[in-house]
Design a protein around this motif. Structure first.
Motif, PDB file in Angstrom:
ATOM      1  N   GLY A  56      84.569  24.005   4.144  1.00 26.06           N
ATOM      2  CA  GLY A  56      85.151  23.197   5.224  1.00 26.06           C
ATOM      3  C   GLY A  56      84.053  22.677   6.121  1.00 26.06           C
ATOM      4  N   GLY A  57      84.458  21.904   7.108  1.00 26.88           N
ATOM      5  CA  GLY A  57      83.498  21.242   7.975  1.00 26.88           C
ATOM      6  C   GLY A  57      82.666  22.202   8.812  1.00 26.88           C
ATOM      7  N   VAL A  58      83.269  23.315   9.274  1.00 27.96           N
ATOM      8  CA  VAL A  58      82.533  24.219  10.163  1.00 27.96           C
ATOM      9  C   VAL A  58      81.377  24.872   9.397  1.00 27.96           C
ATOM     10  N   ARG A 209      71.539  18.063  -0.051  1.00 28.50           N
ATOM     11  CA  ARG A 209      71.782  17.424  -1.363  1.00 28.50           C
ATOM     12  C   ARG A 209      72.993  16.498  -1.350  1.00 28.50           C
ATOM     13  N   LYS A 210      73.996  16.912  -0.614  1.00 22.26           N
ATOM     14  CA  LYS A 210      75.233  16.129  -0.558  1.00 22.26           C
ATOM     15  C   LYS A 210      75.033  14.743   0.042  1.00 22.26           C
ATOM     16  N   ASN A 211      74.033  14.613   0.917  1.00 22.49           N
ATOM     17  CA  ASN A 211      73.872  13.347   1.637  1.00 22.49           C
ATOM     18  C   ASN A 211      72.605  12.586   1.283  1.00 22.49           C
ATOM     19  N   SER A 239      88.482  16.134   0.033  1.00 20.42           N
ATOM     20  CA  SER A 239      89.124  16.920   1.106  1.00 20.42           C
ATOM     21  C   SER A 239      89.747  18.184   0.558  1.00 20.42           C
ATOM     22  N   ARG A 240      89.841  19.179   1.414  1.00 23.03           N
ATOM     23  CA  ARG A 240      90.663  20.334   1.051  1.00 23.03           C
ATOM     24  C   ARG A 240      92.070  19.847   0.721  1.00 23.03           C
ATOM     25  N   PHE A 241      92.766  20.559  -0.202  1.00 26.97           N
ATOM     26  CA  PHE A 241      94.159  20.182  -0.499  1.00 26.97           C
ATOM     27  C   PHE A 241      95.029  20.770   0.612  1.00 26.97           C
ATOM     28  N   TRP A 244      97.575  18.034   6.068  1.00 23.37           N
ATOM     29  CA  TRP A 244      97.040  17.126   7.108  1.00 23.37           C
ATOM     30  C   TRP A 244      96.114  16.076   6.519  1.00 23.37           C
ATOM     31  N   LYS A 245      95.604  16.335   5.318  1.00 28.87           N
ATOM     32  CA  LYS A 245      94.711  15.353   4.676  1.00 28.87           C
ATOM     33  C   LYS A 245      95.529  14.315   3.903  1.00 28.87           C
ATOM     34  N   ASP A 246      96.830  14.491   3.872  1.00 31.96           N
ATOM     35  CA  ASP A 246      97.801  13.558   3.279  1.00 31.96           C
ATOM     36  C   ASP A 246      97.468  13.106   1.851  1.00 31.96           C
ATOM     37  N   VAL A 269      89.159  15.093  -4.779  1.00 33.87           N
ATOM     38  CA  VAL A 269      88.391  16.314  -5.038  1.00 33.87           C
ATOM     39  C   VAL A 269      88.468  17.253  -3.838  1.00 33.87           C
ATOM     40  N   GLY A 270      88.706  18.526  -4.148  1.00 30.35           N
ATOM     41  CA  GLY A 270      88.790  19.523  -3.081  1.00 30.35           C
ATOM     42  C   GLY A 270      88.722  20.927  -3.661  1.00 30.35           C
ATOM     43  N   PRO A 271      88.288  21.884  -2.855  1.00 29.16           N
ATOM     44  CA  PRO A 271      88.167  23.260  -3.348  1.00 29.16           C
ATOM     45  C   PRO A 271      89.511  23.969  -3.357  1.00 29.16           C
ATOM     46  N   ASP A 302      86.002  21.142  -8.728  1.00 27.83           N
ATOM     47  CA  ASP A 302      84.616  21.598  -8.765  1.00 27.83           C
ATOM     48  C   ASP A 302      83.954  20.979  -7.540  1.00 27.83           C
ATOM     49  N   THR A 303      83.453  21.812  -6.626  1.00 27.53           N
ATOM     50  CA  THR A 303      83.028  21.239  -5.349  1.00 27.53           C
ATOM     51  C   THR A 303      81.517  21.279  -5.143  1.00 27.53           C
ATOM     52  N   ASP A 304      80.814  21.206  -6.250  1.00 27.18           N
ATOM     53  CA  ASP A 304      79.354  21.169  -6.182  1.00 27.18           C
ATOM     54  C   ASP A 304      78.878  19.983  -5.319  1.00 27.18           C
ATOM     55  N   GLY A 328      86.298  15.057  10.815  1.00 25.41           N
ATOM     56  CA  GLY A 328      86.276  14.415   9.504  1.00 25.41           C
ATOM     57  C   GLY A 328      84.858  14.131   9.055  1.00 25.41           C
ATOM     58  N   LEU A 329      84.141  15.220   8.689  1.00 23.55           N
ATOM     59  CA  LEU A 329      82.760  15.028   8.215  1.00 23.55           C
ATOM     60  C   LEU A 329      82.728  14.199   6.939  1.00 23.55           C
ATOM     61  N   THR A 330      83.815  14.254   6.167  1.00 20.10           N
ATOM     62  CA  THR A 330      83.840  13.471   4.928  1.00 20.10           C
ATOM     63  C   THR A 330      83.744  11.975   5.236  1.00 20.10           C
ATOM     64  N   VAL A 331      84.315  11.575   6.367  1.00 16.77           N
ATOM     65  CA  VAL A 331      84.224  10.168   6.783  1.00 16.77           C
ATOM     66  C   VAL A 331      82.761   9.830   7.082  1.00 16.77           C
ATOM     67  N   THR A 332      82.118  10.701   7.851  1.00 16.57           N
ATOM     68  CA  THR A 332      80.704  10.488   8.215  1.00 16.57           C
ATOM     69  C   THR A 332      79.829  10.435   6.964  1.00 16.57           C
ATOM     70  N   GLU A 333      80.084  11.368   6.041  1.00 15.87           N
ATOM     71  CA  GLU A 333      79.275  11.417   4.810  1.00 15.87           C
ATOM     72  C   GLU A 333      79.375  10.101   4.038  1.00 15.87           C
ATOM     73  N   ALA A 334      80.599   9.576   3.927  1.00 14.63           N
ATOM     74  CA  ALA A 334      80.794   8.332   3.177  1.00 14.63           C
ATOM     75  C   ALA A 334      80.168   7.153   3.928  1.00 14.63           C
TER      76      ALA A 334
HETATM   77  N1  UDP Z   1      83.848  19.462   0.935  1.00 13.07           N
HETATM   78  C1  UDP Z   1      83.176  19.954  -0.151  1.00 13.07           C
HETATM   79  N2  UDP Z   1      83.823  20.015  -1.338  1.00 13.07           N
HETATM   80  C2  UDP Z   1      85.093  19.584  -1.472  1.00 13.07           C
HETATM   81  C3  UDP Z   1      85.781  19.077  -0.358  1.00 13.07           C
HETATM   82  C4  UDP Z   1      85.111  19.041   0.847  1.00 13.07           C
HETATM   83  O1  UDP Z   1      82.008  20.341  -0.055  1.00 13.07           O
HETATM   84  O2  UDP Z   1      85.618  19.648  -2.582  1.00 13.07           O
HETATM   85  C5  UDP Z   1      83.113  19.350   2.204  1.00 13.07           C
HETATM   86  C6  UDP Z   1      82.995  17.925   2.669  1.00 13.07           C
HETATM   87  O3  UDP Z   1      81.962  17.261   1.970  1.00 13.07           O
HETATM   88  C7  UDP Z   1      82.754  18.103   4.151  1.00 13.07           C
HETATM   89  C8  UDP Z   1      83.561  19.358   4.462  1.00 13.07           C
HETATM   90  O4  UDP Z   1      83.798  20.028   3.231  1.00 13.07           O
HETATM   91  O5  UDP Z   1      81.382  18.354   4.395  1.00 13.07           O
HETATM   92  C9  UDP Z   1      84.909  19.019   5.071  1.00 13.07           C
HETATM   93  O6  UDP Z   1      84.750  18.757   6.425  1.00 13.07           O
HETATM   94  P1  UDP Z   1      85.787  17.880   7.229  1.00 13.07           P
HETATM   95  O7  UDP Z   1      85.319  17.865   8.643  1.00 13.07           O
HETATM   96  O8  UDP Z   1      85.950  16.543   6.592  1.00 13.07           O
HETATM   97  O9  UDP Z   1      87.184  18.610   7.081  1.00 13.07           O
HETATM   98  P2  UDP Z   1      87.685  20.131   7.243  1.00 13.07           P
HETATM   99  O10 UDP Z   1      87.747  20.707   5.860  1.00 13.07           O
HETATM  100  O11 UDP Z   1      86.723  20.845   8.127  1.00 13.07           O
HETATM  101  O12 UDP Z   1      89.052  19.992   7.818  1.00 13.07           O
END
Ligand code: UDP
Length: 415
Positions: A56-58, A209-211, A239-241, A244-246, A269-271, A302-304, A328-334
């Protein structure tokens, strides 16, 4: 550093980082300002506590913030918590309630919450005393009832724009005991609490690596394994499944858009194994059912980091169709990857995207589909949005700014 594993606290080792490597993203003035603040609190011991080490983001923030704090002269450590089965199902209820769900906690759940937090507090008191404790999110927030040393900071990362009053009322007495509460933005501030408040928007680490920049060939090699076609248009949501991520809204947007763009592909994709998100499997199964075996929908678990990087980099449009979103770190990453992002008009996302300039904010799946089609049909628009998005992240949402905000806060609460 010696690994400590108490019954309720796990020490998290992090890869060391060098502040000097990040100077490429900073003006001399900014660099000096960060180092100047760091000097004032040199040698102070900081303990961060959150729930999950991954997923997750934290966790993402702490993996970079903790070693960067150390690299500028603090003694920062990170611990996650352990708890009996069922605890994280209950704390996900708290999370959902704080994001507005009409949920009540039972007396038994409240008792378990208090007991687990008492255990964390008791283990905390066995560690060498720190100058500042940063307790992330509500799961460990009630430690404050039994532990108060140094300066105690509660850092809340979730979308508190419309919290459930009953659950908030249960937590408020704990929040009131902190020396400071940090929210991602003023709109999430809890009313009726005199405690000092601060506001810090999260940020991404451009050197993980992700960025890191990833070439087209490398992306294709990674995505080929999943039979994703390199020459067909691609949209994705990372996003996580989580409701709230709709993700169902994402499917609806995809189906609408596909009426116009037949070859469109979608990756979700999500863990499935995030410790404090036990809903993931159920939501994943629901999404799978709604995807109806469509060969152009790819559901990945697979969340590599390199896979996440490849998915975001290879996408023509990145979605984040959240209904609530702390940041929404995923937004920032993209955005950092220069992508055109279409995202929910909610929470921390609105602090990132200026709709029409750095991406588009949308309120419904239909609106999302209209924007997807518009971007896919207009290469110039796609490029313009992506370019502006990247600049916006460079100027506002890199980890160096986040580090500086934390250092300034530490300096304030200590002195
Ligand atoms: N993430 C990931 N693998 C996944 C889905 C998400 O590593 O399959 C990462 C994503 O790249 C981001 C973080 O988890 O760095 C999600 O943070 P965000 O603030 O978007 O949402 P949160 O999960 O904290 O609600």
């Amino acid at each position: 550093m010696k690994a400590i594993h108490l019954e309720s606290l796990v020490f998290r080792d992090v890869l060391p980082k060098r502040f000097a490597d990040y100077e490429q993203f900073l003006s001399t003035r900014r660099k000096n300002a960060i180092l100047g603040t760091a000097k004032k609190i040199k040698g102070k011991r900081i303990i961060h506590i959150n729930t999950a080490p991954e997923g997750g983001g934290v966790a993402e923030l702490l993996k970079s913030l903790v070693p960067l704090e150390s690299s500028v002269g603090l003694k920062s450590e990170w611990y996650t918590i352990t708890a009996p089965p069922g605890y994280f199902t209950m704390t996900k209820k708290i999370h959902n309630a704080l994001q507005s769900s009409p949920i009540s906690l039972t007396d038994k759940e409240k008792a378990v919450y208090k007991e687990v937090n008492r255990n964390i507090a008791s283990d905390l008191s066995l560690l060498p005393c720190a100058d500042i404790y940063v307790i992330h999110d509500p799961q460990p927030a009630a430690v404050i009832a039994d532990f108060h040393q140094g300066a105690m900071i509660s850092r809340i990362h979730i979308d508190l724009s419309n919290p459930n009053g009953e659950v908030l009322a249960f937590l408020k007495p704990y929040f009131k005991k902190y020396d400071c509460i940090v929210f991602s933005m003023e709109e999430f501030s809890i009313p009726g609490i005199d405690t000092k408040k601060a506001f810090i928007l999260p940020a991404i680490d451009p050197l993980v690596r992700k960025n890191m920049p990833l070439g087209e060939d490398a992306c294709h090699t990674i995505l080929k394994k999943f039979s994703i076609h390199p020459n067909k248009p691609l949209i994705s949501q990372v996003s996580r499944f989580d409701p709230w991520k709709d993700p169902i809204g994402v499917l609806q947007a995809f189906y609408h858009a596909k009426n116009e763009i037949e070859s469109l592909q979608l990756i979700l994709v999500g863990p499935l194994d995030v410790k404090d998100d036990p809903e993931a499997l159920e939501i994943f199964e629901h999404v799978k059912k709604n995807a109806k075996g469509d060969p152009d929908i790819f559901l990945l678990t697979d969340t590599d980091d390199m896979l996440i990087n490849a998915v975001q980099t290879a996408s023509d449009v990145v979605l984040q169709k959240s209904l609530k979103e702390g940041f929404g770190l995923t937004v920032t990453e993209a955005m950092w990857k220069g992508k055109a992002v279409v995202a929910g008009n909610v929470g921390g996302i609105v602090k990132q995207i200026r709709s029409g300039r750095d991406g588009f904010l949308v309120n419904t799946p239909y609106e999302a589909s209209e924007r997807i089609v518009e971007i896919l049909k207009d290469e110039k628009l796609k490029t313009r949005l992506g370019k502006s998005a990247k600049a916006r992240v460079r100027d506002n949402f890199l980890i160096t700014r986040h580090l500086h905000d934390h250092l300034k806060l530490y300096a304030e609460v200590i002195t």
